[in-house]
Every structure is written in structure tokens, then in C-alpha cells.
Design a protein around this motif. Structure first.
Motif, PDB file in Angstrom:
ATOM      1  N   SER A   1       0.828  -1.213   0.000  1.00 21.58           N
ATOM      2  CA  SER A   1       0.000   0.000   0.000  1.00 21.58           C
ATOM      3  C   SER A   1       0.859   1.258   0.000  1.00 21.58           C
ATOM      4  CB  SER A   1      -0.950   0.006   1.196  1.00 21.58           C
ATOM      5  OG  SER A   1      -0.247   0.230   2.394  1.00 21.58           O
ATOM      6  N   SER A   2       2.052   1.168   0.550  1.00 24.21           N
ATOM      7  CA  SER A   2       2.935   2.331   0.502  1.00 24.21           C
ATOM      8  C   SER A   2       3.505   2.546  -0.905  1.00 24.21           C
ATOM      9  CB  SER A   2       4.080   2.180   1.502  1.00 24.21           C
ATOM     10  OG  SER A   2       4.940   1.130   1.112  1.00 24.21           O
ATOM     11  N   LEU A   3       3.478   1.522  -1.735  1.00 25.12           N
ATOM     12  CA  LEU A   3       4.001   1.630  -3.102  1.00 25.12           C
ATOM     13  C   LEU A   3       2.930   1.940  -4.144  1.00 25.12           C
ATOM     14  CD1 LEU A   3       6.450  -1.381  -3.000  1.00 25.12           C
ATOM     15  CD2 LEU A   3       7.031   1.036  -2.867  1.00 25.12           C
ATOM     16  N   SER A   4       1.663   1.777  -3.801  1.00 22.86           N
ATOM     17  CA  SER A   4       0.591   2.049  -4.768  1.00 22.86           C
ATOM     18  C   SER A   4       0.101   3.477  -4.573  1.00 22.86           C
ATOM     19  CB  SER A   4      -0.552   1.054  -4.589  1.00 22.86           C
ATOM     20  OG  SER A   4      -1.090   1.154  -3.306  1.00 22.86           O
ATOM     21  N   LYS A   5       0.102   4.228  -5.646  1.00 23.22           N
ATOM     22  CA  LYS A   5      -0.240   5.654  -5.603  1.00 23.22           C
ATOM     23  C   LYS A   5      -1.280   5.997  -6.656  1.00 23.22           C
ATOM     24  CE  LYS A   5       3.164   6.602  -2.747  1.00 23.22           C
ATOM     25  NZ  LYS A   5       2.899   6.714  -1.359  1.00 23.22           N
ATOM     26  N   CYS A   6      -2.044   7.027  -6.386  1.00 25.81           N
ATOM     27  CA  CYS A   6      -2.970   7.592  -7.364  1.00 25.81           C
ATOM     28  C   CYS A   6      -2.139   8.380  -8.380  1.00 25.81           C
ATOM     29  CB  CYS A   6      -3.965   8.501  -6.663  1.00 25.81           C
ATOM     30  SG  CYS A   6      -5.032   9.446  -7.769  1.00 25.81           S
TER      31      CYS A   6
ATOM     32  N   SER B   1      -1.312  10.273  -3.712  1.00 23.54           N
ATOM     33  CA  SER B   1      -1.550   9.699  -2.383  1.00 23.54           C
ATOM     34  C   SER B   1      -1.893   8.223  -2.551  1.00 23.54           C
ATOM     35  CB  SER B   1      -2.687  10.429  -1.667  1.00 23.54           C
ATOM     36  OG  SER B   1      -3.903  10.168  -2.319  1.00 23.54           O
ATOM     37  N   GLY B   2      -1.767   7.477  -1.486  1.00 22.81           N
ATOM     38  CA  GLY B   2      -2.048   6.051  -1.540  1.00 22.81           C
ATOM     39  C   GLY B   2      -3.519   5.774  -1.303  1.00 22.81           C
ATOM     40  N   PRO B   3      -4.255   5.328  -2.321  1.00 23.30           N
ATOM     41  CA  PRO B   3      -5.687   5.084  -2.128  1.00 23.30           C
ATOM     42  C   PRO B   3      -5.977   3.884  -1.235  1.00 23.30           C
ATOM     43  CG  PRO B   3      -5.021   4.423  -4.332  1.00 23.30           C
ATOM     44  CD  PRO B   3      -3.841   5.083  -3.695  1.00 23.30           C
ATOM     45  N   MET B   4      -4.988   3.010  -1.018  1.00 18.88           N
ATOM     46  CA  MET B   4      -5.195   1.848  -0.161  1.00 18.88           C
ATOM     47  C   MET B   4      -4.578   2.018   1.216  1.00 18.88           C
ATOM     48  SD  MET B   4      -6.981  -0.452  -1.699  1.00 18.88           S
ATOM     49  CE  MET B   4      -6.627  -1.914  -0.769  1.00 18.88           C
ATOM     50  N   SER B   5      -3.957   3.150   1.488  1.00 18.55           N
ATOM     51  CA  SER B   5      -3.350   3.360   2.799  1.00 18.55           C
ATOM     52  C   SER B   5      -4.289   4.182   3.675  1.00 18.55           C
ATOM     53  CB  SER B   5      -2.002   4.061   2.653  1.00 18.55           C
ATOM     54  OG  SER B   5      -2.175   5.298   2.013  1.00 18.55           O
TER      55      SER B   5
ATOM     56  N   ALA C   1      -8.948  14.350   4.841  1.00 21.70           N
ATOM     57  CA  ALA C   1     -10.352  14.433   4.464  1.00 21.70           C
ATOM     58  C   ALA C   1     -10.558  13.709   3.139  1.00 21.70           C
ATOM     59  CB  ALA C   1     -10.771  15.896   4.331  1.00 21.70           C
ATOM     60  N   LYS C   2     -11.661  13.020   3.045  1.00 23.62           N
ATOM     61  CA  LYS C   2     -11.990  12.297   1.818  1.00 23.62           C
ATOM     62  C   LYS C   2     -12.775  13.223   0.887  1.00 23.62           C
ATOM     63  CE  LYS C   2     -10.601   8.287   3.514  1.00 23.62           C
ATOM     64  NZ  LYS C   2      -9.857   8.670   4.675  1.00 23.62           N
ATOM     65  N   HIS C   3     -12.765  12.882  -0.374  1.00 23.09           N
ATOM     66  CA  HIS C   3     -13.527  13.634  -1.368  1.00 23.09           C
ATOM     67  C   HIS C   3     -15.018  13.414  -1.136  1.00 23.09           C
ATOM     68  CE1 HIS C   3     -14.985  14.769  -5.416  1.00 23.09           C
ATOM     69  NE2 HIS C   3     -13.968  15.604  -5.366  1.00 23.09           N
ATOM     70  N   ARG C   4     -15.822  14.372  -1.515  1.00 22.55           N
ATOM     71  CA  ARG C   4     -17.264  14.256  -1.250  1.00 22.55           C
ATOM     72  C   ARG C   4     -17.928  13.145  -2.064  1.00 22.55           C
ATOM     73  NH1 ARG C   4     -17.802  19.667  -4.207  1.00 22.55           N
ATOM     74  NH2 ARG C   4     -18.199  18.964  -6.314  1.00 22.55           N
TER      75      ARG C   4
ATOM     76  N   CYS D   1     -10.234   7.432  -6.631  1.00 22.40           N
ATOM     77  CA  CYS D   1      -9.403   7.769  -5.477  1.00 22.40           C
ATOM     78  C   CYS D   1     -10.267   8.415  -4.400  1.00 22.40           C
ATOM     79  CB  CYS D   1      -8.284   8.722  -5.899  1.00 22.40           C
ATOM     80  SG  CYS D   1      -7.213   9.216  -4.544  1.00 22.40           S
ATOM     81  N   PRO D   2     -10.200   7.923  -3.160  1.00 20.96           N
ATOM     82  CA  PRO D   2     -11.027   8.514  -2.110  1.00 20.96           C
ATOM     83  C   PRO D   2     -10.538   9.891  -1.668  1.00 20.96           C
ATOM     84  CG  PRO D   2      -9.752   6.686  -1.232  1.00 20.96           C
ATOM     85  CD  PRO D   2      -9.497   6.732  -2.708  1.00 20.96           C
ATOM     86  N   TYR D   3      -9.334  10.295  -2.063  1.00 15.54           N
ATOM     87  CA  TYR D   3      -8.795  11.579  -1.634  1.00 15.54           C
ATOM     88  C   TYR D   3      -9.001  12.686  -2.655  1.00 15.54           C
ATOM     89  CZ  TYR D   3      -6.824   8.643   1.915  1.00 15.54           C
ATOM     90  OH  TYR D   3      -6.692   7.742   2.937  1.00 15.54           O
ATOM     91  N   CYS D   4      -8.750  12.410  -3.935  1.00 19.42           N
ATOM     92  CA  CYS D   4      -8.952  13.454  -4.951  1.00 19.42           C
ATOM     93  C   CYS D   4     -10.262  13.274  -5.710  1.00 19.42           C
ATOM     94  CB  CYS D   4      -7.777  13.503  -5.920  1.00 19.42           C
ATOM     95  SG  CYS D   4      -7.576  12.051  -6.960  1.00 19.42           S
TER      96      CYS D   4
END
Length: 131
Positions: free
Chosen positions: A67-72, A77-81, A86-89, A114-117
Motif C-alpha cells: 500500500s505504501s508503493l501504490s499511488k494515485c 496519495s495512496g488510495p489503499m493506505s 479528508a476524503k472527497h465528497r 481515489c477517495p482523496y482526490c
């Protein structure tokens, strides 16, 4: 829809999803086996329980590492970490988990949001264009 530039991040996010789902399923099986071991309480069953806990820890370490190696590809950012960001709406949950949503969509739909962007990413390598 975004895409990756190489195959390596696609492999990492798929491995991360597999390790996350395996550790989740294995934790439920281990919980049931723990109840069985407490009821029957023999030396052999307790040793099997300890081996099972060791396998679970190994799966979880593999998940954290991948999970530290998988990035959006967009926000990096790491979508699995797990983060306290804050998460995206538009981020969705399955059974109260954003990571489970990403893992299932990676494995079954070959894409994720991605839950962040909040951007959707297809697990394909971007075609190179020469201008």
C-alpha cells in the motif's frame, strides 16, 4: 479518466488489493478458528492457531508494504493506505470502508476512484504520443 505511465504501479495496486482482501477474509476465518480453539483447548490446535496468527501478520505486513508503493496517478496519495486526511465528497464506502471499495473495484472493474482526490483511474498504461 486517468491512466498510469507504466505497468509497475498497476501491479502494486493489484497486489495491494489482493493482500487486503486476503487479510480481511483470513481475519474472519481466524476469529472463527479462535473460538473453536478455545472450546477444544488442545496443544495441537493452539499451535495451529499460533501459525494462523503468524500467517495473518505476514499478510498484513505485505499489505502495508504494497500500500505504501501504490499511488494515485493524479494526487500521488495512496488510495489503499489509511490516512487521517479528508476524503472527497464523492468517495464511496462499502461496509464502512473506503479501502474495500478501492480493492474491489481494482480487482473486478479494472479501475478505481481515489477517495482523496475523487478522480477515476483506469488500470491501463497510457499510450505515448509523439508531438
Amino acid at each position: 479518466m486517468h491512466r498510469y505511465r507504466s505497468i509497475r504501479p498497476i501491479i502494486w495496486i493489484r497486489l495491494c488489493s489482493i493482500f487486503y482482501l486476503l487479510s480481511l477474509l483470513y481475519s474472519f476465518a481466524l476469529l472463527g478458528f479462535t473460538f473453536y480453539a478455545v472450546l477444544h483447548h488442545t496443544h495441537e490446535i493452539m499451535m495451529q492457531l499460533l501459525y494462523g496468527i503468524g500467517i495473518y501478520v505476514a499478510l498484513w505486513i505485505l499489505y502495508v508494504w504494497t500500500s505504501s508503493l501504490s499511488k494515485c496517478p493524479l494526487c500521488r496519495s495512496g488510495p489503499m493506505s489509511t490516512k487521517r486526511c479528508a476524503k472527497h465528497r464523492n468517495a464511496r464506502k462499502i461496509f464502512g470502508s473506503y479501502r474495500l471499495t478501492v480493492a474491489l473495484s481494482v480487482l473486478f472493474l479494472n479501475r478505481f476512484r481515489c477517495p482523496y482526490c475523487g478522480e477515476s483511474t483506469r488500470l491501463q498504461v497510457k499510450e505515448k504520443t509523439w508531438e
